[in-house]
Design an enzyme around this catalytic site. Sequence first.
Site, PDB file in Angstrom:
ATOM      1  N   ALA A 156       1.135  -1.749  -0.382  1.00 36.47           N
ATOM      2  CA  ALA A 156       0.044  -0.013  -0.485  1.00 36.47           C
ATOM      3  C   ALA A 156       0.659   1.618  -0.042  1.00 36.47           C
ATOM      4  O   ALA A 156       1.839   1.025   0.744  1.00 36.47           O
ATOM      5  CB  ALA A 156      -0.866  -0.440   1.653  1.00 36.47           C
ATOM      6  N   ASP A 311      11.636   9.356  -8.862  1.00 33.04           N
ATOM      7  CA  ASP A 311      11.096   9.091  -7.388  1.00 33.04           C
ATOM      8  C   ASP A 311      11.994   7.467  -7.467  1.00 33.04           C
ATOM      9  O   ASP A 311      10.723   6.640  -7.075  1.00 33.04           O
ATOM     10  CB  ASP A 311      10.213   8.645  -7.494  1.00 33.04           C
ATOM     11  CG  ASP A 311       8.542   9.099  -5.821  1.00 33.04           C
ATOM     12  OD1 ASP A 311       9.671   9.190  -4.717  1.00 33.04           O
ATOM     13  OD2 ASP A 311       7.870   8.522  -5.436  1.00 33.04           O
TER      14      ASP A 311
END
Length: 575
Positions: A156, A311
């Site tokens: 998640a 990222d």
Amino acid sequence: MSLRPNPPCLNPQTPPPPQSELDNIRRYDVKAIANYYRRRPWKVLGRALEVLWSFGFFLTCLLWDQWTHQVEYYKRQRAEDLRELLTKLGPTFIKVGQALSTRPDLVRRDFLEELIKLQDQLPPFDNDLAFQLMEEQLGMKVDEAYREISAHPVAAASLGQVYRAMLFSGEEVAVKVQRPNLRPRLSLDLYLMRLGAEKFGRFLPLNLGHDLTLIVDEFGIKLFEEIDYLNEGRNAEKFAENFHGDAEVKVPCIYWQYSNQKVLTLEWIQGFKLTDIDKIRAAGLDPSNIIKIGVTSGLRQLLEHGFFHADPHPGNLFATLDGRMAYIDFGMMDQLEPGTKETIASSIVQLINKDYLALTEDFIALGFLAPNTDITPIIPALENVFGSAIGQSVQDFNFKTITDDFSELMYDYPFRVPAKFALIIRSLVTQEGLALSLDPNFKIVEVAYPYVARRLLTGESPQLRRQLIDVLFKNGKFQWQRLENMLSIARSDTKFDLLPTAQLGLQFLFSEEGLYLRRQILLALTEDDRLHTDEVQRIWGLVKDDFRPQELVNVAWNAVREFSLAGVSTILPQR
């Protein structure tokens, strides 16, 4: 590397109709978002009170710890409190925490350790909601799209969660599902952040070189790009094309038939996160080699392709079972202009050569300094900062030290960090931090500088050839030591093949573009009223083992035959 082909359907499913006015805003639009929330002041006020109350209570706790002299006792608890606070406030603040987790220069170590958990240790949302969203986006039942799917998410993140599944055609896949009601939540938080930056940014003790609202806007642009999974899929395919044929980089295949704006199905990556060093070693993989692949592929993104992963935190990088570096999550990407790529390469070489005048000129070209800036006082300041950071040799170079010292320099001189370079710096600092976690003795320059030297010596583009000339000639004089250093460092990489480089160099010399260089080399060989035979002999000593007589003849012949007799005649001195 050969990429597995996509399934027969190459187009994503038709998206369902928008559920609210904000769903029509596909790209970050300051005016559209402001117009929407000006008509709904109760939503703005309610969220503002929630954010202010949460941070106010946290700051009160920090002050109480100081007043009662219990900072040390509660520091671990306060770090956990901050992580839980950001998680509770939702995706926008989680993304802020993730950005801070890569800035050890701004965040205390105890806070940093907790913020790192925001990268991939977040609570999932309800399964029923996730499966409902899959069916709405794909236009079919979950069991019609996937033969098998995990009962619960395997990971998640701030913007979504991931399930492990298998297609009916047998491919194992990862299914990313976006968190519900995401666009309205992000829009409201960005509106509040921008409002705060506009009203109170000038009172903050920050030397950003530009309006704080521009930073919020850049953050908003990237967030909106990240929540469009179709955009992410296109980014992944562009990234894969850039590394096509690279045996060391793995990019997952996108399955467009089972993808849409809020659901993305991509190839499952078998491997280990780069932080799982024990598992990497247990699999018989060499962490040092994984580091080298990561740094080299990062440099290729910046200096060859100009399209880079902005990222690269530990949750997005894997070591595969066969020793490759795998990239996932292509939501946050950026593109550099060709001239910018070449100037970055040049600035790295100027830094290593300690040519601070040329480095300052590169900073102007890159936008760190305004064109009319008086650089006279800046040159010694750069020498003071970078000279001490680099040390006596390139092996002492540490990128984080450079960025930390440079951050202090920004307060005294009119430097600014263009938004694009904020992403680049974050990316490089994160990659170096990951590398150091695998190998505490790692030096980024030991990989980076040989790569940059190879790029300049190869000179595939006119811009790179101009940069090479700028590096090798200073004040009209040929820098023999620089050429010797570049050849020596480039050859330290076993992949560097001098023969193609020599052929390209000869082709360039014989061309009209190489006229200036030919004349300068003739002058260099005879400058100071002497033949520079010693320098030539030293350079030949570096490269002679790479050449056999027949190969040398072939290289020269291949270079010459590219040109007409008229073209070759241009190498002769003009009377």
